[in-house]
Every structure is written in C-alpha cells, then in structure tokens.
Design an enzyme around this catalytic site. Structure first.
Site, mmCIF file in Angstrom:
data_model
loop_
_atom_site.group_PDB
_atom_site.id
_atom_site.type_symbol
_atom_site.label_atom_id
_atom_site.label_comp_id
_atom_site.label_asym_id
_atom_site.label_seq_id
_atom_site.Cartn_x
_atom_site.Cartn_y
_atom_site.Cartn_z
ATOM 1 N N GLN A 1 17.568 43.232 15.819
ATOM 2 C CA GLN A 1 16.440 44.164 15.820
ATOM 3 C C GLN A 1 15.896 44.266 17.240
ATOM 4 O OE1 GLN A 1 11.767 44.012 14.669
ATOM 5 N NE2 GLN A 1 13.120 43.347 13.023
ATOM 6 N N ILE A 2 15.771 45.483 17.733
ATOM 7 C CA ILE A 2 15.144 45.689 19.042
ATOM 8 C C ILE A 2 13.654 45.933 18.831
ATOM 9 C CG2 ILE A 2 15.035 47.091 21.127
ATOM 10 C CD1 ILE A 2 17.895 47.795 20.788
ATOM 11 N N LYS B 1 3.824 36.606 18.461
ATOM 12 C CA LYS B 1 2.751 37.448 17.924
ATOM 13 C C LYS B 1 1.487 37.176 18.726
ATOM 14 C CE LYS B 1 4.506 39.538 14.161
ATOM 15 N NZ LYS B 1 4.419 40.971 13.890
ATOM 16 N N ALA C 1 -9.314 1.748 -3.517
ATOM 17 C CA ALA C 1 -7.982 1.763 -2.883
ATOM 18 C C ALA C 1 -6.861 1.275 -3.784
ATOM 19 C CB ALA C 1 -8.001 0.954 -1.592
ATOM 20 N N CYS D 1 -4.270 3.923 -3.424
ATOM 21 C CA CYS D 1 -3.719 3.879 -2.068
ATOM 22 C C CYS D 1 -2.687 2.766 -1.935
ATOM 23 C CB CYS D 1 -4.835 3.658 -1.052
ATOM 24 S SG CYS D 1 -6.118 4.935 -1.065
#
Length: 540
Positions: A43-44, A146, A463, A466
């Site tokens: 794609q250009i 972008k 905890a 965890c």
C-alpha cells in the site's frame, strides 16, 4: 495484470511512509527488497504528496509490484487509485462513504477499511459482501506512524472483539489484517492470541511500515517478518504446552513437587506490600527462593537465572515502565510469568493498568478471584467492590469465565473460590493465519475443578489469594523443558488447597491459620505423598 480478489494474499502487507526512508535508500529500493523476500501486498501512503508526484511514484511502484505478482493498494486517494489502475483502495472511517467509493471504483477493485470497534463491523455487514473486502484491525499498539491517532490502542483483546463481530455477523467474505505497532517482538503473540471465540477465524495477515521502510537492511528485515508469519507455533515459555491427558494424576503432582524441590526456582515477586513477607515465607516453605524486587535495572539479570519465574501482582502498583520491563525480560528468555490482576476493575486506574499489562506481554498463568475473572471475561455487569470476590455466582458462569480468559489470552487461567477452576487455553502454542484454532473454541478447551470443601477462614487473612500465586509460580518455575505447564498449575492449586484445608482444621483463629498454612505447605512438600492429601479433581 489483473488480480481477482481471491488472489490477494494479505499475510505480509507493507505500507509505505516516505518520511521513514534511511539516508542513502529509496522508496523503490525498500519496496523492492520487501517484494523479493516475502511481502505479499503493498500500500502506498503519501499523506502530503502532490498529486502529480503521487501518480508518478505510484506508477513506478505498481510496475514493480506486478513484476513480482503482488497487488498494489493506494491509501485514501481514490483519484490516484483510479488514475493508475490500482488493484485496491484503503480508506478510514472519516473518508468517503463505502457505497460511494464502490460506485466510483467499480466491482473489481478491492476496498479496505480501517476498523477498530465491533459496531463498525456491524455497519460493514449491513452493507453486504459487495462493499468492503478487507479491514485493517487496529490500532493494536502505540505507533509512530500515526501522528494524531484518533483511537487508543486496542490490544489483542480489542482485535478479538472485532473478529467475534465478524463471526457473529457471518461476514465470511471480509479478510482481516492487524495494524499498528507490529514488530518482531510482538507479532507471534498477536497471531497466537487474535482468534475469534468460536475458533474459526484468525487474522489473515499483518501490516508493517517501519520494520521494512525504515530498515537499513530491508531484505533481512523482511525475511525475519516472513519467518514469524510462516511459523506454526509460539513457544512462549520453555515448558511443555500439551493439552493431552488434562486430568493431573497424583504421580504427576509428586513429580512436579520433586522437580521444584530439586530446581529451587527463584521467584521474583512484584506484589502487594502486605503480601511480601507472607509470600516470601510461602515460597521458602515450597523449597524455592523468593526475591522481592521492583528494581528495573536488574530484571534482565533475574530473568536469566535458571528456573526464574515472575509473579506479577498489581495489588500495590509499581512504576508502569518497571512492570513492562519485567514482562519483556521474562518473555524474551521464555521464562514463566504468573499474573494476578488484583482488583481488576475495582477502579478506573486499576482497570487501565491491568489492561495495559495484558496488552504488553504473554502470560503463562492468569490467576484471580471470581470478580477478577468475570471482569477479565467481560461477563460482570457491575464494577467489583474493592478486591473482594463476588458471591452467589453459579459455578457454570465461573467455568465459562475461566475458559474465556484462558482462550482469549492463550494462557492457563485460574479462578479461585470454594471450587477452584483451572482452564488451559494455550492450544499447545499453535497458531496459523486465517484458520483460527481449526475450530477449537472456548467451549472445547480443558477445564478442571479442584474441591476440598469450604475453607472460610481463608477469607479472613490478607494475601491468601496472592500466596496461591506464589505457589503456582514455584511449581511452574521448577519444571524442566519437558514438563507440562497446565499440570504444574493444577499441582500448585491442589497443593495450596490441601494445605489450606489442613491449616483450617488445626488453627485457633486467623493468626495461627497463617502459621499452620506455611507449616502445612512445608510438610506436604517435603513428605511429597499427594495420594494421601490431594483434593478432589474433576473435569468440568
């Protein structure tokens, strides 16, 4: 030369940017090197070029592309595309409406459209199969191409929503390419994770710009990209990913524990401040070596240690750049990462952080309570309260959520509770363009339940969840390359659940429960006779 739409190969789609060409190189030369080494579509894109210059350049690139039997697409400029007889046109959401473009260019020219949201797919589908031929799905990750992006990076989870929308709308004619921030360090993960939930569709290709256009050796860069696309598996961790014989046996648990004691894995904890001392003692009880480090400069050294494993817990938030550096370091050397997205959607800050980390790397295991897993699966209707688990939720919904998380992130997912659900979405590390997982869907992946009866006191200490993460990290980290990731996770959950049950029956309260839990983990690991203590394990 005229290409039929069926002849378009989207696998390695090169988009040009004249502003990125290195000194001494030309656009023509960079594109030619790409075409000679595996680029299948060009794609250009010339946002600021005069029409005359754009046409002259496009004619030269078209001749070059056709000499390599590759179609040429023009970005935005419908007039240029028509003037040079391009093979396709690519436009964005703010450009001319698709029906008008189709009327201008006729039925044979391929039309590509930039899409970032499922509702845009709904619109595409209503237009029917004669309008949009392919979509650019993105932006996936932050990108320098972008200058003023109108959409936040969507990550792989956003791409999956788009793929699911295509399947939901039965838009079988529409091809897809991932675009935005794609480079060799994330392409495998994108191709691996970006699969529709029904397993029938994956990306048809990837778009790249800088890795070829800005390369000092565009030929070499293209070969690297081509190699990643043509691979069929992503060995993101140096432990086996087989999904066969998914019900873990007591003999396998015994072997997994033995391997852990022998290897004494180092577990780097990036975790809750309230968990650090408890987690360190749990890790030591399991015959492993804990280190509580949030020092960015040492993550590469730690990840390089044999049997190193990362436990990443977002209960207390370390600097985001440090977290990303740690994820990158462990992914680079294919060492396991256990991710615990504490309070996943409790606040906007936690939601954004956890999603950013999920976008950034590949995790071997994702562990959470019911609220966290429901949030990750996008099945919870309301934002969770703090970091606590939800109650009154059916096991059927939790099983579904666990499978969705496992399949979406191609990981082993663990949902904790009275029943612990463990799903294996790794699909043995396989990926392929277009074919998805060859029909293996969310519903098809292995999932087991671990049950030891209610252990209510688990919820009265801090905890506890965890430290299950610490236990899983130890079991995974201790395995040799011929081990099995899913079985190691299951073994960790079963060991921790058994220790919790024993501790609950011996303790006098929440204080002594923590001591009894650590003692039970120590004893069960050293005795290593799981046939005498293994909780109930069943297929779901």
């Amino acid at each position: 030369m005229k290409f039929s739409k069926e002849q378009f190969d989207y696998s390695l789609y090169l988009v040009t940017d004249s502003g990125m060409i290195p000194e001494g190189k030309t656009l023509y030369g960079q594109v030619e090197a790409g075409l000679q080494n595996g680029v299948t579509l060009v794609q250009i894109r010339e946002k600021d070029a005069d029409t005359k210059f754009f046409i002259e350049e496009a004619l030269q690139i078209k001749e070059l592309c056709h000499a390599h039997n590759v179609p040429l697409i023009i970005n935005d400029r419908i007039d240029v595309a028509m003037a040079i007889g391009a093979d396709g046109i690519h436009v964005g959401q703010d450009d001319m409406p698709i029906p008008m473009i189709r009327k201008l260019v006729g039925p044979d020219m391929v039309i590509g459209w930039s899409v970032g949201f499922p509702e845009e797919v709904d619109e595409l589908s209503k237009m029917g199969p004669d309008m949009v031929d392919y979509i650019g799905v993105g932006t996936l990750f932050p990108t320098l191409t972008k200058k003023n992006p109108k959409k936040a990076p969507m990550g792989t989870a956003g791409a999956i929503r788009v793929l699911d929308a295509l399947e939901r709308n039965n838009a079988h004619w529409c091809r897809t390419v991932g675009i935005g921030g794609l480079h060799p360090d994330n392409i495998e993960r994108v191709l691996y994770q970006c699969v529709s939930s029904n397993g029938k569709r994956s990306l048809d290709g990837i778009c790249v710009v800088s890795d070829i256009i800005a390369s000092l050796d565009a030929a070499k860069s293209t070969k690297i990209l081509r190699g990643l696309i043509d691979k069929t598996d992503y060995k993101f961790v140096n432990i086996g990913l087989s999904t066969k014989n998914s019900l873990t046996t007591t003999d396998e648990i015994q072997s997994i524990i033995s391997n852990t004691l022998k290897a004494r894995p180092l577990v780097q904890h990036i975790t809750n401040k309230v968990h650090q001392n408890f987690g360190a003692n749990v890790t030591l009880a399991l015959g492993s070596s804990p280190i509580m480090s949030e020092i960015q400069s040492e993550v590469n050294d730690l990840a390089a240690i044999p049997h190193a494993t990362l436990l990443l817990n977002t209960g207390s938030v370390a600097p985001p750049e440090m977290l990303k550096a740690a994820i990158r370091a462990y992914n680079d050397v294919k060492r396991p990462i256990v991710f615990d997205p504490v309070g996943y959607s409790a606040t906007e800050t936690r939601l954004l952080l956890n999603n950013k980390l999920l976008t950034f790397g590949q995790f071997s295991c994702i562990k959470g309570n019911s609220s966290e897993i429901l949030g990750l699966a996008e099945l919870n209707k309301e934002r969770m309260k703090g970091v606590d688990a939800s109650s009154g939720i059916s096991n059927e919904l939790l099983i579904q959520a666990t499978k969705i998380v496992a399949f979406k992130y191609k990981t082993v997912a663990v949902c904790t509770g009275e029943f612990d659900f463990i799903a294996d979405g790794t699909i043995e590390g396989k990926y392929s363009l277009s074919k998805g997982t060859n029909g293996t869907s969310v519903e098809d992946i292995p999932c087991v339940a671990v049950e030891a009866g209610p252990i209510e006191i688990m919820g009265d200490i801090t905890a506890s969840g965890c430290s299950l993460g610490s236990t899983i990290a130890c079991m995974i980290g201790g395995q040799p390359s011929e081990g099995n990731l899913f079985h190691a996770v299951v073994a960790g959950v079963m060991l921790y659940k058994a220790a919790g049950k024993i501790a609950s029956e011996k303790c006098n309260g929440s204080g002594s429960f923590q001591v009894e839990l650590i003692d039970a983990l120590y004893r069960l690991t050293r005795e290593n006779t799981p046939v005498t203590w293994a909780p109930k394990l069943t297929h779901t």
